[in-house]
Design a protein around this motif. Structure first.
Motif: not given
Length: 391
Positions: A121-136
């Motif tokens: 699901p595109h929503t989950l792929a983007m959520a995973m990416l957002a979680g990766i980016l948030l700390p940075l």
């Protein structure tokens, strides 16, 4: 053929390469360092990424006469930067890069594999990416509080240019950051000459599951698929299977000298394929050629740039990387949370990815996607209906 018909695309290609390189090279270096690369190995990786994507662009653009541009996987670099290291160190990370390239190459040969990625699901792929980016993306905030005198000029430059010349906001902030290094630290231009450093790959199960698989997924979902969409929006049909083959081979070949992954460009592709590359669509492939040549020139600065990053005061380069990723974070969050029916699963995916936890030696990105898929399936399952009672 008039001079005007070639001048516009050529300049657009230079701008494409300069903007793409300066906007994200700090993220690429941070990712390589996080998985165990030394300064010399990180410089080799940056040099390798520039050369492999340049060769790929030359092949595809000259062969098909369309402005196909390539880039290193910025979401993949952010994934590496958010990790807490790799079991087995740098050699195991290099082994994971090799497997990522093989998976991309295999996708070009076995379309069903691409279908499996598309089924996420595109929503989950983007959520995973957002979680990766948030700390940075939190780095500019914490760095500004900790070191305001050296970080404030970087952030202010980004804010001002975001209003006046959005395209140059991140490169401008990075230029200020590098200027700060020159003034406060002083860097000898001869400290790190550009060179390739070989690392023999090693393989570990945790690195393959925790690095190679998430790196493949974010590269496909966040770079290759959007890259095709951007090109299609300008009327170009990307040779999909051949592009995957070229980038897969380039990733495998570049891994032992530090390259983590190359792929189709997404955002920067618009600079070479759009109207900025000239009114004649049939001549815009020249922009991809000039971008490739520019990347070769920029590769020569890889050693010096790494030396400057190493010498930078604490927080300066982290702030530059953070502002560079804010736009991607915003679009990822918008896509992840757009569908109310997917919102809880996407939010769970995001927070697990942002947590940075490692379980069984496997990083948070894998567990985030697994949690999201399981929760989504559970929430979408229709509740059992109560039996109808009859009087």
């Amino acid at each position: 053929m008039s001079e005007e018909s070639t001048h516009g695309p050529a300049v657009a290609g230079v701008v494409t390469a300069v903007v793409g390189f300066t906007s994200t090279f700090v993220v690429a270096l941070a990712g390589l360092a996080a998985v165990g690369a030394t300064a010399e190995q990180a410089a080799s990786g940056l040099l390798t990424l520039c050369l492999t994507q340049a060769l790929g662009m030359l092949w595809l653009s000259l062969r098909h006469r369309i402005p196909v541009t390539l880039a290193w996987s910025t979401p993949g670099a952010a994934l590496l930067a958010s990790s807490a290291g790799v079991a087995g160190g740098w050699p195991a990370a290099v082994g994971a890069f090799v497997v990522t390239g093989l998976l991309i190459l295999l996708t070009s040969l076995v379309p069903r594999l691409g279908d499996l990625v598309a089924a996420i699901p595109h929503t989950l792929a983007m959520a995973m990416l957002a979680g990766i980016l948030l700390p940075l993306c939190l780095a500019p905030v914490t760095a500004l509080v900790a070191s305001p005198t050296v970080v404030a000029p970087v952030v202010l430059t980004w804010v001002v240019l975001l209003r006046l010349a959005r395209r140059w906001a991140v490169p401008g902030a990075l230029a200020v950051a590098l200027g700060t290094v020159v003034v406060t630290a002083g860097v000898d231009a001869a400290t790190l000459a550009p060179q390739l450093t070989w690392t023999t790959p090693e393989w570990s199960a945790s690195a393959l599951v925790g690095v190679a698989l998430p790196l493949y997924v974010v590269t496909m979902a966040s770079q290759n698929v959007p890259g095709v969409a951007v090109m299609s929006g300008f009327g170009y049909r990307v040779p999909w299977r051949e592009s995957l083959a070229v980038t897969g081979i380039g990733t495998v070949a570049g891994a032992p000298t530090g390259g983590h992954a190359i792929n189709l460009a997404a955002i920067s592709a618009a600079l070479a394929a759009g109207p900025a590359a000239g009114p004649d669509r049939s001549r815009r492939w020249v922009a991809a050629v000039s971008a490739a040549i520019t990347y070769v020139v920029l590769a020569l600065a890889s050693g010096l740039l790494v030396a400057m990053v190493v010498a930078a005061p604490d927080g300066v380069m982290q702030a530059a990387a953070g502002v560079a990723l804010l736009g991607t974070l915003g679009s990822s969050l918008a896509d992840a949370l757009a569908d109310p029916r997917e919102r809880e699963a996407a939010a769970a995916t995001l927070v697990v990815a942002a947590s940075g936890v490692s379980v069984l030696g496997i990083g948070a990105a894998f567990w985030a996607l697994l949690v999201g898929l399981v929760l989504r399936a559970f929430l979408r399952r229709a509740p059992a209906r109560s039996p109808v009672r009859t009087r």
